[in-house]
Scaffold this motif. Sequence first.
Motif, mmCIF file in Angstrom:
data_model
loop_
_atom_site.group_PDB
_atom_site.id
_atom_site.type_symbol
_atom_site.label_atom_id
_atom_site.label_comp_id
_atom_site.label_asym_id
_atom_site.label_seq_id
_atom_site.Cartn_x
_atom_site.Cartn_y
_atom_site.Cartn_z
ATOM 1 N N LEU A 111 31.335 -27.807 27.559
ATOM 2 C CA LEU A 111 31.988 -27.469 28.820
ATOM 3 C C LEU A 111 32.227 -28.738 29.632
ATOM 4 N N PRO A 112 33.373 -28.863 30.289
ATOM 5 C CA PRO A 112 33.646 -30.067 31.091
ATOM 6 C C PRO A 112 32.633 -30.299 32.204
ATOM 7 N N ASN A 113 32.038 -29.212 32.719
ATOM 8 C CA ASN A 113 31.087 -29.328 33.828
ATOM 9 C C ASN A 113 29.636 -29.191 33.357
ATOM 10 N N TYR A 114 29.380 -29.505 32.093
ATOM 11 C CA TYR A 114 28.050 -29.267 31.537
ATOM 12 C C TYR A 114 26.953 -30.030 32.275
ATOM 13 N N GLU A 115 27.187 -31.289 32.616
ATOM 14 C CA GLU A 115 26.149 -32.077 33.283
ATOM 15 C C GLU A 115 25.779 -31.465 34.633
ATOM 16 N N GLN A 116 26.749 -30.904 35.319
ATOM 17 C CA GLN A 116 26.484 -30.230 36.589
ATOM 18 C C GLN A 116 25.618 -28.987 36.361
ATOM 19 N N ILE A 117 25.941 -28.240 35.334
ATOM 20 C CA ILE A 117 25.160 -27.044 34.987
ATOM 21 C C ILE A 117 23.734 -27.434 34.617
ATOM 22 N N SER A 125 14.808 -13.518 27.379
ATOM 23 C CA SER A 125 15.968 -13.985 28.134
ATOM 24 C C SER A 125 17.256 -13.640 27.416
ATOM 25 N N GLY A 126 18.307 -13.576 28.189
ATOM 26 C CA GLY A 126 19.635 -13.357 27.653
ATOM 27 C C GLY A 126 20.527 -14.510 28.055
ATOM 28 N N ILE A 127 21.414 -14.893 27.171
ATOM 29 C CA ILE A 127 22.333 -15.982 27.455
ATOM 30 C C ILE A 127 23.752 -15.565 27.081
ATOM 31 N N TYR A 128 24.698 -16.246 27.682
ATOM 32 C CA TYR A 128 26.109 -16.032 27.380
ATOM 33 C C TYR A 128 26.560 -17.101 26.387
ATOM 34 N N LEU A 129 27.153 -16.677 25.296
ATOM 35 C CA LEU A 129 27.616 -17.585 24.255
ATOM 36 C C LEU A 129 29.138 -17.591 24.179
ATOM 37 N N MET A 130 29.681 -18.698 23.676
ATOM 38 C CA MET A 130 31.109 -18.792 23.360
ATOM 39 C C MET A 130 31.269 -18.809 21.845
ATOM 40 N N SER A 131 32.108 -17.951 21.337
ATOM 41 C CA SER A 131 32.319 -17.924 19.890
ATOM 42 C C SER A 131 33.197 -19.095 19.451
ATOM 43 N N ASN A 132 33.206 -19.329 18.148
ATOM 44 C CA ASN A 132 33.980 -20.422 17.572
ATOM 45 C C ASN A 132 35.083 -19.877 16.666
ATOM 46 N N ARG A 133 35.612 -18.704 17.007
ATOM 47 C CA ARG A 133 36.635 -18.094 16.152
ATOM 48 C C ARG A 133 37.959 -18.864 16.247
ATOM 49 N N GLU A 134 38.841 -18.572 15.307
ATOM 50 C CA GLU A 134 40.157 -19.198 15.312
ATOM 51 C C GLU A 134 40.978 -18.654 16.485
ATOM 52 N N ARG A 135 41.532 -19.553 17.298
ATOM 53 C CA ARG A 135 42.360 -19.166 18.446
ATOM 54 C C ARG A 135 43.109 -20.410 18.916
ATOM 55 N N SER A 136 44.074 -20.219 19.781
ATOM 56 C CA SER A 136 44.857 -21.341 20.272
ATOM 57 C C SER A 136 44.000 -22.247 21.145
ATOM 58 N N VAL A 139 38.554 -19.486 27.522
ATOM 59 C CA VAL A 139 37.217 -18.973 27.209
ATOM 60 C C VAL A 139 36.163 -19.823 27.918
ATOM 61 N N LYS A 140 36.330 -21.131 27.888
ATOM 62 C CA LYS A 140 35.394 -22.019 28.579
ATOM 63 C C LYS A 140 35.401 -21.748 30.085
ATOM 64 N N LYS A 141 36.565 -21.538 30.640
ATOM 65 C CA LYS A 141 36.673 -21.290 32.077
ATOM 66 C C LYS A 141 35.975 -19.985 32.467
ATOM 67 N N PHE A 142 36.240 -18.941 31.715
ATOM 68 C CA PHE A 142 35.623 -17.660 32.051
ATOM 69 C C PHE A 142 34.112 -17.705 31.839
ATOM 70 N N THR A 143 33.662 -18.327 30.752
ATOM 71 C CA THR A 143 32.225 -18.412 30.491
ATOM 72 C C THR A 143 31.523 -19.158 31.616
ATOM 73 N N SER A 144 32.118 -20.236 32.098
ATOM 74 C CA SER A 144 31.534 -20.989 33.195
ATOM 75 C C SER A 144 31.553 -20.173 34.483
ATOM 76 N N TRP A 145 32.642 -19.465 34.741
ATOM 77 C CA TRP A 145 32.736 -18.609 35.939
ATOM 78 C C TRP A 145 31.667 -17.526 35.913
ATOM 79 N N TYR A 146 31.491 -16.920 34.757
ATOM 80 C CA TYR A 146 30.569 -15.799 34.641
ATOM 81 C C TYR A 146 29.118 -16.269 34.519
ATOM 82 N N GLY A 147 28.877 -17.364 33.811
ATOM 83 C CA GLY A 147 27.519 -17.810 33.533
ATOM 84 C C GLY A 147 27.006 -18.908 34.429
ATOM 85 N N TYR A 148 27.847 -19.371 35.375
ATOM 86 C CA TYR A 148 27.402 -20.427 36.289
ATOM 87 C C TYR A 148 27.946 -20.108 37.683
ATOM 88 N N LYS A 149 28.932 -20.846 38.164
ATOM 89 C CA LYS A 149 29.483 -20.613 39.497
ATOM 90 C C LYS A 149 30.910 -20.069 39.403
#
Length: 448
Positions: free
Chosen positions: A114-120, A312-323, A330-340
Amino acid sequence: MKRREFGLLAGAASMALLSGTSRGLAQDMDLKPTSGETVFMRGWQFRTDVVQSNVERYNQELGGHVDYATVTGDYPALMEQNLMANAELDMLYANPSSAARYFDAGWIVPMDELPNYEQIKADMLPNLLDAWSYKGKQLGLSYFASTRGTIVVNLKAYEEAGMSPADYPKNWDELYDQIYALQEKGVERPFLPHWFNEWFGISWGFVLEVMNRGGTIADPETHEPTITTDEDGPYYKTLAAWKKLWNSGMVPEEVFTYNEAGYIDAFASGRYIFSPQQIYDIATFNSPERSQVAGQTSLLPFAGQPWGIIDSGIYLMSNRERSEALTEDVKKFTSWYGYKDHTGDFYVAKRWMQENMLFSGYRSVMESPETEERIKAAIARPEDYKAILDVYQNTPFPKGVWSVVWSEEFNPWLKENLASFLLDDGDIVEMLEAMTAKIEELNDKYGI
């Protein structure tokens, strides 16, 4: 294995620094989706109304295309099938044990990307970061953290039996002694054990009790089995206590058929005095709308021996084939939902805390005045606030059997065999030797 210290009781200076940060700087990334494609989110069956409304807010306010659905049944197995088939699945719930397996198979993308990983990372409680990391990568973002195996107490029934909080047992041996003393006093159901029929039921009950007694089951680094068969060891003592409890007749056989809701409802009915439960369900048990023991549910405090294990439960991002554009969404939504969220607020994490008292992996959420107020509103006695944090701080994490690729194979085997051990009056040493053999077989299978 060393106990995991979560540092929720930060000093006054830390609180002063952190207060007000739950709505702070926005994320170091733009969260508005751009691909116009659908992001598929899947989760297990818990407060699906909350999840759906969270997703709707994202879609409405940011123009997202997130498709959420609930998965019922054997969740880890079903998710594995979907990931293996490269199905339409982009963001999903998981426990750390499942996540390690998915990562080794190449099915998920670590949060380090994630681009904001260090902040997280900077806001995460260090030992939850450790629990959610595997082979040097953080596998998921915080959904919830909890103590599964917190021993809740029906105060009303306990006091009616002539006991008081001054009599609380301090460890598992004392707890079992008190259970039988209560039975002699005429209490029909002193204890509801963690033997229910879910993938996190009886098997996790064994893991948590063994770890509370000082055992590990498997080494946290090498994953070699550590089970002994001596009668004074935590493994033998746990199964001996279970066998005695089952043979006493005080546990109805229906417990083996309960799903999680049935297990929670059983304690909420007021029929039992003690039970290992989720720490956040203290709020459920003290709720008049859900419980016959509302305002009367306390917990055994930490007095040298931990109670339960970190669940504990965590939110994961899959590695499936996609554009590439969809992957960014997917990264944006995961960060929105799992962080800020897009306003800089820990919107989802704070909502889980307020609605269900789900603890978070983020300091800013856990050390906020709002969280303290929420917990205090859910307890039966003022002193239970400190007790909850003490229990949580001293809860171990079963890295030896969870942070390993074979965890999701060992767990169902353990579930099936533990139930059979009790129902068929199995031999303790044979059961322990079978556990060791199973771990050795799995280590050999995966070259560990």
